[in-house]
Structure formats: C-alpha cells, structure tokens
Write a protein that holds these residues in place. Structure first.
Motif: not given
Length: 171
Positions: A134-138, A142-145, A164-166
C-alpha cells in the motif's frame, strides 16, 4: 609460481582497500542552452550516497540545483533532498523506510515548490502465498493518492489485484 600467487594476493588486497573507500564521480555537460555539473559520492561501507547537481541556463544565467542524500540504518534507510528551480522556487522531502519481520514500512513528508505540504506512507508485507502493498500520499492532510496491490500464487497461477484512487486535479 610463488611470486605469481603473492602478486595476485597483493593485488586482491589492494583492490579491496580501494573499494572500501568512498567513490566520487563528477560529470559535466555544456549544451547550447545550458551547462552543468553533477557530483555523486557513494560509500558502500558507511552506507551513504549523495548527489548534487547544478545547471545554469545560458540565456539569462539562472541556476537550478538538486541535492539528494541517502543513509543506510540498522533497520532500513533514510533519504532527503531539495530542489530549486530556475525560478527560485524550492521543494524538499524527507523519507524513512524501516524493515519489518515480513516486509517494510515507510513514511515521508515534503514541501512543494509553492509551499504545499505533503505526507507519504507505505508498506509491503509478504503473505503465505504472495504479498500486499500500500502507498498513500496526502496534501494538507487530505488523501490525494492511494494504491493497494495484492499478489497471490495458487495452483501455479499468479493473481494480481490493484486498486488506485486519485483525487481529481484542479485545472
């Protein structure tokens, strides 16, 4: 024969000593629109790597720079860097990756060229028949990826599932 063996052992020992030291490489370029220099230093024994690059635009003398550093730790590694563009705007990041019993976890943060605050988290874990990651960026909390991967093996077949959600970008 004894001299040949002694010479071979001496060369091997001296070569081993040379590889134990930090290796520095510098390259330059000079093109029609820009010129620059890049220097990298790698010390495998100490577990360090650094890279510094500077590019000068010939039309107006503006300079862009990039600097990266990486350090091996007992449990993984840390990394950081900065970049300044020709327009003077600077971005930076800090990242840490830690080994776990069956994979790794990672966290990071950064600042974009216009002051945006970013954070990152990630992980990968082996399972009995594959792995999950799992990889997540905010940005500003606020989560953007977000990306989740699941890979499994069964009966000679490999099954991959990726989600994948963007967050849509404002244009």
């Amino acid at each position: 024969m004894k001299k040949l063996i002694a010479f071979t052992l001496t060369v091997a020992l001296l070569t081993g000593t040379a590889f134990a030291e930090a290796q520095t490489r510098t390259s330059t370029f000079d093109g029609p629109k820009a010129s620059g220099t890049k220097t990298t230093v790698r010390d495998k024994d100490a577990g360090t790597f650094s890279s510094d690059k500077s590019v000068t635009r010939k039309s107006d003398g503006a300079v862009a720079t990039t600097s990266r550093d990486r350090q091996r730790t007992d449990t993984g590694f840390t990394s950081s860097g900065t970049r300044t563009g020709f327009n003077g705007q600077t971005s930076s990041y800090d990242y840490e990756r830690t080994k776990t019993e069956n994979g790794w976890t990672a966290t990071g943060s950064g600042t974009g060229p216009k002051g945006g605050e970013y954070s990152y988290s990630g992980s990968k874990a082996r399972t009995d028949n594959g792995f999950t990651a799992n990889r997540s960026a905010s940005r500003y909390g606020i989560e953007i990826y977000n990306r989740t991967d699941t890979v499994s093996r069964s009966n000679g077949m490999v099954t991959r599932d990726t989600s994948v959600t963007r967050k849509p970008r404002k244009r």
